[in-house]
Design an enzyme around this catalytic site. Structure first.
Site, short mmCIF file in Angstrom:
data_model
loop_
_atom_site.label_atom_id
_atom_site.label_comp_id
_atom_site.label_asym_id
_atom_site.label_seq_id
_atom_site.Cartn_x
_atom_site.Cartn_y
_atom_site.Cartn_z
N ASN A 298 -75.64 -61.30 39.43
CA ASN A 298 -75.65 -60.56 38.17
C ASN A 298 -74.33 -60.65 37.42
OD1 ASN A 298 -75.42 -58.97 40.72
ND2 ASN A 298 -74.48 -57.48 39.34
N GLN B 68 -82.07 -61.23 38.41
CA GLN B 68 -81.41 -62.01 37.34
C GLN B 68 -81.99 -63.41 37.23
OE1 GLN B 68 -79.28 -60.91 35.10
NE2 GLN B 68 -78.76 -58.92 35.98
N SER C 250 -87.06 -56.70 38.42
CA SER C 250 -86.87 -55.53 37.55
C SER C 250 -87.40 -55.88 36.17
CB SER C 250 -85.38 -55.20 37.45
OG SER C 250 -85.18 -54.12 36.58
N ALA C 251 -88.15 -54.97 35.54
CA ALA C 251 -88.75 -55.30 34.24
C ALA C 251 -87.73 -55.32 33.10
CB ALA C 251 -89.87 -54.30 33.92
N HIS C 252 -86.71 -54.46 33.18
CA HIS C 252 -85.86 -54.33 31.99
C HIS C 252 -84.88 -55.48 31.81
CE1 HIS C 252 -81.85 -52.70 33.45
NE2 HIS C 252 -82.57 -52.45 34.52
N THR D 79 -97.14 -40.80 41.57
CA THR D 79 -98.16 -41.25 40.62
C THR D 79 -97.75 -42.56 39.97
OG1 THR D 79 -98.76 -38.97 40.20
CG2 THR D 79 -99.44 -40.57 38.54
N CYS E 43 -73.35 -51.51 35.91
CA CYS E 43 -73.17 -50.38 36.85
C CYS E 43 -71.69 -50.13 37.07
CB CYS E 43 -73.79 -50.70 38.20
SG CYS E 43 -75.30 -51.61 38.10
#
Ligand code: PLP
Length: 389
Positions: free
Chosen positions: A157, A187, A207-209, A248, A336
């Site tokens: 990353n 990545q 990861s979707a974002h 959920t 991060c």
């Protein structure tokens, strides 16, 4: 002032097609996928179709996809879940169970490994060379009869370097087929195909974002033989996600992540070529403006949207602020880390000094990046260097 975003490794905007796909599941089709009535069945069907679409992209079965609340959670599930699975099997190995990870993993792997170490797991951190490529011989040497899991990211990353995943998978499974191999492909996925059989991994994180999907959703591919046998869930409650992740189902985000993955599948090659050209253009021009700038990590064995550059004598935070004030968004090693004024552990792991690790900036490009944006960013950098010289 037009702001220029050169931080696509931190996150990406949601693609318009993804927004359209998600929207009905926030309102008209709001049912709980666990409910038996028609509202619930509508949501359940959407989750099923999304799972199938993701499975198709990864070349696996729908039952092998576990949706989570983030890639961080998926990485936690991979590492902690395998350790928990071992306890379920009443592990009677010759000593502490061993996990092997690379020294430049994302924090969600590295910190989890450190935490497991405190809980009594033996963790081996594999070094990387100057180019940012993991020492495969050291992985081979670290494998032993206590080893339960090896986790090596596909692309880094911070510096974008690509690891020899297929080779590592072979080495691990040749040594012992029972050892699980996990790769964090967060990545990589936008630029490298991630067929799980081709890669040879038992577990894979997305990861979707990072791929123009929503934030707050990730997934873990888990090879069928591992589900419910070698891997135990880490969040208890309901029996969602084949009993591996209670909570959920987030129907809109699950639908959105599948759509984002589908879009990558059809645009990957074209986008990789386009971004590669832009990246090379930017690097050539940047070096002309700042001849002392040096690249961190291999240029050749790297995803095409990443440049991580050492600017000698220029503190990362000062430089990033000056860029931001002039409208250019870049990053230290990772988002991060952005709030923690510290040196990059990844740049240090390449064998460089603390100075270099605190004077490096990551530029990452994406679907919205144009040549004009890069020319503007280059002008901004030129001005910053002119003012301070
Ligand atoms: N793994 C890698 C390689 C990443 O770059 C990131 C995000 O920066 C993550 C995991 C964590 O992803 P998420 O934000 O979905 O928790």
């Amino acid at each position: 002032m037009k702001r220029i975003y050169l931080d696509y490794a931190a996150t990406t905007p949601v693609a318009p097609e993804v927004m359209v796909a998600m929207r009905p599941y926030f309102s008209a089709k709001f049912g709980n996928a666990g409910s038996l009535h028609a509202f619930g069945q509508g949501a359940s069907r959407a989750v099923f179709l999304a799972r199938e679409q993701v499975a198709q992209a990864l070349g696996c079965r729908y039952k092998e996809i576990i949706f989570t609340g983030s890639a961080t959670e998926a990485n936690n599930l991979a590492l902690r879940g395998v350790v928990r699975g071992l306890r379920g099997m009443d592990y009677r190995g010759p000593g502490k169970p061993r996990i092997i990870v690379s020294a430049i993993e994302h924090g969600s792997v590295l910190e989890t490994a450190r935490d497991l170490e405190r809980e009594g797991v033996d963790v081996v951190y594999i070094p990387v060379n100057r180019e940012g490529i993991v020492d495969v011989a050291a992985i081979r040497a670290a494998l032993d009869e206590r080893t339960i899991l090896v986790s090596v990211q596909y692309a880094n990353n911070e510096i974008g370097t690509i690891q020899p995943i297929r080779e590592i998978a072979h080495i691990v499974h040749d040594f012992n087929k029972q050892i699980l191999f996990h790769t964090d492909a967060v990545q990589a996925f936008q630029y490298l195909s991630c067929g799980v059989d081709d890669l040879g991994c038992d577990l894979l994180t997305l990861s979707a974002h990072k791929i123009y999907g929503p934030k707050g959703i990730g997934l873990l591919y888990v090879r069928e033989q591992v589900i419910g046998n070698r891997l135990h869930g880490i969040i208890t409650g309901g029996h969602q996600e084949f009993g591996l992740r209670a909570g959920t189902e987030n129907t809109p985000y699950i639908v959105g992540s599948a759509k984002a993955i589908g879009l990558v599948e059809v645009t990957r090659e074209r986008e990789a070529k386009r971004v590669h050209k832009l990246r090379d253009y930017f690097w050539t021009k940047l070096r002309a403006i700042v001849p002392s700038a040096e690249l961190n990590g291999s240029l050749g064995v790297r995803i095409p949207n990443n440049l991580n550059v050492y600017f000698p004598g220029r503190m990362t935070s000062d430089f990033l602020i000056a860029l931001d004030v002039a409208g250019v968004a870049a990053s230290p090693g990772s988002a991060c880390q952005a709030h923690v004024a510290e040196e990059s552990y990844v740049v240090k792991a390449l064998g460089y000094s603390s100075d270099r690790a605190s004077q490096s900036v990551r530029f990452t490009f994406g679907r919205g990046t144009t040549r004009e944006d890069l020319d503007t960013a280059l002008r901004v950098i030129k001005n910053i260097f002119k003012k301070s010289s």
